[in-house]
Design a protein around this motif. Sequence first.
Motif, mmCIF file in Angstrom:
data_model
loop_
_atom_site.group_PDB
_atom_site.id
_atom_site.type_symbol
_atom_site.label_atom_id
_atom_site.label_comp_id
_atom_site.label_asym_id
_atom_site.label_seq_id
_atom_site.Cartn_x
_atom_site.Cartn_y
_atom_site.Cartn_z
ATOM 1 N N THR A 23 0.837 -1.199 0.000
ATOM 2 C CA THR A 23 0.000 0.000 0.000
ATOM 3 C C THR A 23 0.869 1.244 0.000
ATOM 4 O O THR A 23 0.598 2.221 -0.692
ATOM 5 C CB THR A 23 -0.922 0.005 1.235
ATOM 6 O OG1 THR A 23 -1.667 -1.198 1.242
ATOM 7 C CG2 THR A 23 -1.860 1.192 1.196
ATOM 8 N N GLU A 26 2.222 1.824 -3.448
ATOM 9 C CA GLU A 26 1.223 2.391 -4.350
ATOM 10 C C GLU A 26 1.025 3.870 -4.058
ATOM 11 O O GLU A 26 0.858 4.682 -4.967
ATOM 12 C CB GLU A 26 -0.095 1.632 -4.206
ATOM 13 C CG GLU A 26 -0.058 0.230 -4.811
ATOM 14 C CD GLU A 26 -1.392 -0.482 -4.676
ATOM 15 O OE1 GLU A 26 -2.306 0.117 -4.076
ATOM 16 O OE2 GLU A 26 -1.510 -1.614 -5.161
ATOM 17 N N LYS A 31 -0.486 3.479 -8.977
ATOM 18 C CA LYS A 31 -0.764 2.077 -9.271
ATOM 19 C C LYS A 31 -0.242 1.604 -10.623
ATOM 20 O O LYS A 31 -0.117 0.416 -10.860
ATOM 21 C CB LYS A 31 -2.273 1.825 -9.191
ATOM 22 C CG LYS A 31 -2.852 2.025 -7.798
ATOM 23 C CD LYS A 31 -4.333 1.700 -7.756
ATOM 24 C CE LYS A 31 -4.896 1.866 -6.348
ATOM 25 N NZ LYS A 31 -6.336 1.546 -6.281
ATOM 26 N N SER A 89 4.530 -3.536 -9.500
ATOM 27 C CA SER A 89 4.250 -3.583 -8.063
ATOM 28 C C SER A 89 5.383 -4.218 -7.267
ATOM 29 O O SER A 89 5.745 -3.738 -6.192
ATOM 30 C CB SER A 89 2.942 -4.342 -7.813
ATOM 31 O OG SER A 89 3.010 -5.658 -8.365
#
Length: 329
Positions: A23, A26, A31, A89
């Motif tokens: 999190t 991000e 994202k 990611s």
Amino acid sequence: MKKTLLLLCACMLIVAGPVTTATKAEAAFGKGELKVGAAGGDVYELQGRLKYLGFYTGKIDGRLGWRTHRAVRLFQYQFGLEVDGVVGSDTKRKLVEASKLWAPGVSNRIFKKGDRGGYVWELQRRLQFIGYYSGKIDGKFGWQTDRAVRDFQYRFGLKVDGRVGPKTKLKLWKATRRWSPQAGKVPQRKTKVTGLTQMKPMAQVPKHTSGLSKHDIDIIARAVHAEARGESYTGKVAVAAVILNRLESEQFPDSPSAIVYQPLAFEAVADGQINMTPNLRARKAVYDAINGWDPSGGALYYFNPVKATSRWIWGRPQIKRIGEHIFTR
């Protein structure tokens, strides 16, 4: 009613859980994936974090060009990620974890005695990897780490102050290109270079290429073969190192091809010898230079004093002579 609301809130907290590193990643980068051609605030942060860790040496300009792409690939290799140059990611998460102490404006943070955590763990491991640190890997910058840093700085011609700033970080990173977080201590040979003991890579050709493509390596090998065919092996590595030093410098183009084929840069391009097929020693010299061996002492230029007539090249600060070449800044 109150009990129902309390129960509902508790359930929501359990489901939500604590803020994870993913999190945070991000939140830091957004994202979307970052690829070559991307621009904007996310790229500014990417470059800042990579520079903080010593992987990126260019300008923080918010543009994901070749130099930033290469730094991403180097980071991915060192941290056991898929080496594709795409900041997805997994790469974001690992980068945020590795640069926890980074913040805008502190890319050049200096680590010193008394610091702990974060980069100090990696500092100790890298120093251990090349035989300068034999203490406990505990993330504490104590007297043993300080002594190891000073020894490293002395051996590599840096200012001996025990302070790990951008220059020491970059030199250490270059000297430990084969290190990874999963790597143990790997013995290496030592070689004398103008009075300093530097770490020379072992004889085998490394499997990784520090983000350079096969085409990049072939271009550099062709230049080495054509320009240093009659030189000693050390002289060949030195020529390869000059090309890589230019790749790191903002004074030159940002790809091996552009550097080698820059007008008037290399005699081998002008006389066509660049088209010769490089031999195995030339290719191995390129890999040794990629691994951090720089016999040139950080040179950006070299010339043959018997042939050179340019006043400009004779006026460059000279570093050393290897074989028939004088290497300069």
